[in-house]
Design a protein around this motif. Sequence first.
Motif, PDB file in Angstrom:
ATOM      1  N   ALA A   1       0.818  -1.218   0.000  1.00  0.00           N
ATOM      2  CA  ALA A   1       0.000   0.000   0.000  1.00  0.00           C
ATOM      3  C   ALA A   1       0.850   1.267   0.000  1.00  0.00           C
ATOM      4  N   ASP A   2       2.169   1.129   0.194  1.00  0.00           N
ATOM      5  CA  ASP A   2       3.057   2.308   0.092  1.00  0.00           C
ATOM      6  C   ASP A   2       3.272   2.705  -1.370  1.00  0.00           C
ATOM      7  N   VAL A   3       2.958   1.790  -2.290  1.00  0.00           N
ATOM      8  CA  VAL A   3       3.184   2.097  -3.710  1.00  0.00           C
ATOM      9  C   VAL A   3       2.201   3.179  -4.135  1.00  0.00           C
ATOM     10  N   ASP A   4       2.747   4.264  -4.678  1.00  0.00           N
ATOM     11  CA  ASP A   4       1.941   5.436  -5.020  1.00  0.00           C
ATOM     12  C   ASP A   4       1.665   5.503  -6.519  1.00  0.00           C
ATOM     13  N   THR A   5       2.720   5.246  -7.305  1.00  0.00           N
ATOM     14  CA  THR A   5       2.635   5.437  -8.754  1.00  0.00           C
ATOM     15  C   THR A   5       3.374   4.297  -9.446  1.00  0.00           C
ATOM     16  N   VAL A   6       2.804   3.796 -10.531  1.00  0.00           N
ATOM     17  CA  VAL A   6       3.403   2.668 -11.244  1.00  0.00           C
ATOM     18  C   VAL A   6       3.453   2.966 -12.738  1.00  0.00           C
ATOM     19  N   ILE A   7       4.629   2.707 -13.319  1.00  0.00           N
ATOM     20  CA  ILE A   7       4.854   2.922 -14.750  1.00  0.00           C
ATOM     21  C   ILE A   7       5.325   1.607 -15.345  1.00  0.00           C
ATOM     22  N   CYS A   8       4.765   1.228 -16.489  1.00  0.00           N
ATOM     23  CA  CYS A   8       5.258   0.037 -17.193  1.00  0.00           C
ATOM     24  C   CYS A   8       5.394   0.363 -18.668  1.00  0.00           C
ATOM     25  N   ASN A   9       6.546   0.011 -19.240  1.00  0.00           N
ATOM     26  CA  ASN A   9       6.798   0.272 -20.669  1.00  0.00           C
ATOM     27  C   ASN A   9       6.617   1.762 -20.990  1.00  0.00           C
ATOM     28  N   GLY A  10       6.918   2.612 -20.000  1.00  0.00           N
ATOM     29  CA  GLY A  10       6.827   4.061 -20.203  1.00  0.00           C
ATOM     30  C   GLY A  10       5.430   4.633 -20.057  1.00  0.00           C
ATOM     31  N   GLU A  11       4.447   3.798 -19.701  1.00  0.00           N
ATOM     32  CA  GLU A  11       3.058   4.275 -19.554  1.00  0.00           C
ATOM     33  C   GLU A  11       2.664   4.240 -18.076  1.00  0.00           C
ATOM     34  N   LEU A  12       1.920   5.250 -17.667  1.00  0.00           N
ATOM     35  CA  LEU A  12       1.410   5.292 -16.297  1.00  0.00           C
ATOM     36  C   LEU A  12       0.257   4.294 -16.137  1.00  0.00           C
ATOM     37  N   LEU A  13       0.384   3.377 -15.156  1.00  0.00           N
ATOM     38  CA  LEU A  13      -0.709   2.437 -14.875  1.00  0.00           C
ATOM     39  C   LEU A  13      -1.440   2.826 -13.589  1.00  0.00           C
ATOM     40  N   MET A  14      -0.742   3.513 -12.691  1.00  0.00           N
ATOM     41  CA  MET A  14      -1.372   3.992 -11.456  1.00  0.00           C
ATOM     42  C   MET A  14      -0.675   5.294 -11.068  1.00  0.00           C
ATOM     43  N   GLN A  15      -1.464   6.270 -10.627  1.00  0.00           N
ATOM     44  CA  GLN A  15      -0.885   7.528 -10.151  1.00  0.00           C
ATOM     45  C   GLN A  15      -1.615   7.952  -8.894  1.00  0.00           C
ATOM     46  N   ASN A  16      -0.871   8.310  -7.863  1.00  0.00           N
ATOM     47  CA  ASN A  16      -1.456   8.696  -6.568  1.00  0.00           C
ATOM     48  C   ASN A  16      -2.476   7.644  -6.096  1.00  0.00           C
ATOM     49  N   ARG A  17      -2.117   6.361  -6.247  1.00  0.00           N
ATOM     50  CA  ARG A  17      -2.949   5.203  -5.833  1.00  0.00           C
ATOM     51  C   ARG A  17      -4.188   5.014  -6.710  1.00  0.00           C
ATOM     52  N   LYS A  18      -4.360   5.777  -7.760  1.00  0.00           N
ATOM     53  CA  LYS A  18      -5.540   5.587  -8.607  1.00  0.00           C
ATOM     54  C   LYS A  18      -5.146   4.776  -9.847  1.00  0.00           C
ATOM     55  N   LEU A  19      -5.828   3.630 -10.021  1.00  0.00           N
ATOM     56  CA  LEU A  19      -5.563   2.810 -11.205  1.00  0.00           C
ATOM     57  C   LEU A  19      -6.084   3.530 -12.442  1.00  0.00           C
ATOM     58  N   LEU A  20      -5.260   3.566 -13.478  1.00  0.00           N
ATOM     59  CA  LEU A  20      -5.635   4.327 -14.672  1.00  0.00           C
ATOM     60  C   LEU A  20      -6.103   3.432 -15.822  1.00  0.00           C
ATOM     61  N   THR A  21      -5.876   2.113 -15.714  1.00  0.00           N
ATOM     62  CA  THR A  21      -6.213   1.232 -16.836  1.00  0.00           C
ATOM     63  C   THR A  21      -7.332   0.246 -16.510  1.00  0.00           C
ATOM     64  N   ILE A  22      -7.644   0.081 -15.223  1.00  0.00           N
ATOM     65  CA  ILE A  22      -8.625  -0.937 -14.826  1.00  0.00           C
ATOM     66  C   ILE A  22      -9.710  -0.291 -13.962  1.00  0.00           C
ATOM     67  N   ASP A  23     -10.963  -0.589 -14.289  1.00  0.00           N
ATOM     68  CA  ASP A  23     -12.108  -0.095 -13.517  1.00  0.00           C
ATOM     69  C   ASP A  23     -12.390  -1.116 -12.406  1.00  0.00           C
ATOM     70  N   LYS A  24     -11.948  -0.800 -11.192  1.00  0.00           N
ATOM     71  CA  LYS A  24     -12.027  -1.774 -10.097  1.00  0.00           C
ATOM     72  C   LYS A  24     -13.467  -2.157  -9.774  1.00  0.00           C
ATOM     73  N   GLU A  25     -14.381  -1.171  -9.791  1.00  0.00           N
ATOM     74  CA  GLU A  25     -15.773  -1.468  -9.432  1.00  0.00           C
ATOM     75  C   GLU A  25     -16.406  -2.420 -10.447  1.00  0.00           C
ATOM     76  N   GLN A  26     -16.068  -2.223 -11.728  1.00  0.00           N
ATOM     77  CA  GLN A  26     -16.600  -3.108 -12.758  1.00  0.00           C
ATOM     78  C   GLN A  26     -16.066  -4.539 -12.568  1.00  0.00           C
ATOM     79  N   VAL A  27     -14.776  -4.657 -12.230  1.00  0.00           N
ATOM     80  CA  VAL A  27     -14.175  -5.983 -12.008  1.00  0.00           C
ATOM     81  C   VAL A  27     -14.881  -6.682 -10.842  1.00  0.00           C
ATOM     82  N   LYS A  28     -15.091  -5.953  -9.748  1.00  0.00           N
ATOM     83  CA  LYS A  28     -15.750  -6.560  -8.578  1.00  0.00           C
ATOM     84  C   LYS A  28     -17.172  -7.004  -8.921  1.00  0.00           C
ATOM     85  N   LYS A  29     -17.886  -6.180  -9.686  1.00  0.00           N
ATOM     86  CA  LYS A  29     -19.270  -6.495 -10.039  1.00  0.00           C
ATOM     87  C   LYS A  29     -19.333  -7.748 -10.921  1.00  0.00           C
TER      88      LYS A  29
END
Length: 442
Positions: free
Chosen positions: A391-419
């Motif tokens: 949970a300390d991970v704040d921002t994640v980059i892969c292959n030069g693209e932002l996947l998460m910033q300030n703990r917000k996932l940018l590529t996956i809709d978490k609520e849709q996945v849970k539903k």
Amino acid sequence: MASLFICGCDVLRLNGGEPQIALQQDIEIRGSKIAAIGSDLPLPADAQMQVIEGQGLLAIPGLMNTHAHVPMVLFRGMVEDVSVQSWFNDYVFPLESNLTPEDVYWGALLGMAEMIENGVTSVADHYFFMDEVARAVETSGMRANLAWAVFGHQGEAQLDETCRFVERWQGKADGRITTWLGPHAPYTTGPDFLKLSAVRAKNLGVGIHIHVSETAEQVALSLQEHGITPVKMLAETGVLDVPAILGHCLYPTDEDVQILSRVSAGVAHAPKTYLKLGMGEIKLQRLLDAGVPVGLATDGAGSSNTLDILEQLRIMALVQKHAYQDPTTMPVGEALQIAFEGSAQVLQMGDSLGALAPGRFADIALLRQDGMHVFPRFDPAANLVYSSRGADVDTVICNGELLMQNRKLLTIDKEQVKKEISARLHRLSQRTPGKRIAVYPA
Ligand SMILES: [Zn+2]
């Protein structure tokens, strides 16, 4: 071409296994690669350049999970506190017979959301309906080595299906996907099927991801039935003539270690599963001394519950100290070397992943360091092994693209996945007598 500029972060480096933290660094990313790292780099005059404030954050290479069954997060918490035989035969293999391709897609996305939140950017996945996992990789933005698991009883036709999967997805998702073959294990395939798999892998020019020597019983059974250890069977059938990821390999003989030291194979180490299923432990120095690459893994969440590599890192270091009854065993630098350099080698990407340096892939996790559990910041490398949390991970980059910033996932809709997954759970949790995808030898 996307470009990122991370301002003023601290950067973890391993110089010959000696962890060093470079303070207040800038990281310039061009396309998929790191272009430059240094203090006070000039901010490029580029309208496309996105600036990320890195003050107070610790940059580490994106974590790698070298052996997983990502969609098994669907069965998280469903099978607990049973023997290895019962785990497979009474639960996991019957439950997996319920899976549809769509289930696997949503399971894969759930697992990838969890991994990104924990700073994991690469995964070697070994499962079924792998086209769906590949689609989830496209969606999530992660990097992946994908192998379609196949059992001997499924026959040559199914092996050929998995070869077509290899061809369909090799190099896809902007080069983030690598595809290999995935015969399940020596005890679920047998020597003839392994020979066929090795020939196919050679013809395709790919590697093999397989489980081997997970328990002492498996080794004893192999010696009894075939007169050789499971590792020797991999060598004799040609599997070790191609690059290989070996899941677990907890019980290699000294001769097995010698064999592994001469081939292009790495061991994926998932200690939480070993503790949880009471499988025992390996003294990893045996492999490291022989030059066999060792990387960190979670295995499937059916046994390890999480896909959190920082958790595995901590457990590995603690178990090794416990195994040797020696607190000087596996110091911080060595544990981090396994997590980064070792894991990259196991993925056969030792030159492009596992370190933050110009020319390497821009796969980066930025960790917050303001938590009370990592204060004071006397030794951020020690904090990483013994104190930090996913949970300390704040921002994640892969292959030069932002996947998460300030703990917000940018590529996956978490609520849709849970539903989507919630609607499938009742069907997925049913066990039909006699219905299972394979049998674990008792
Ligand atoms: Zn596994």
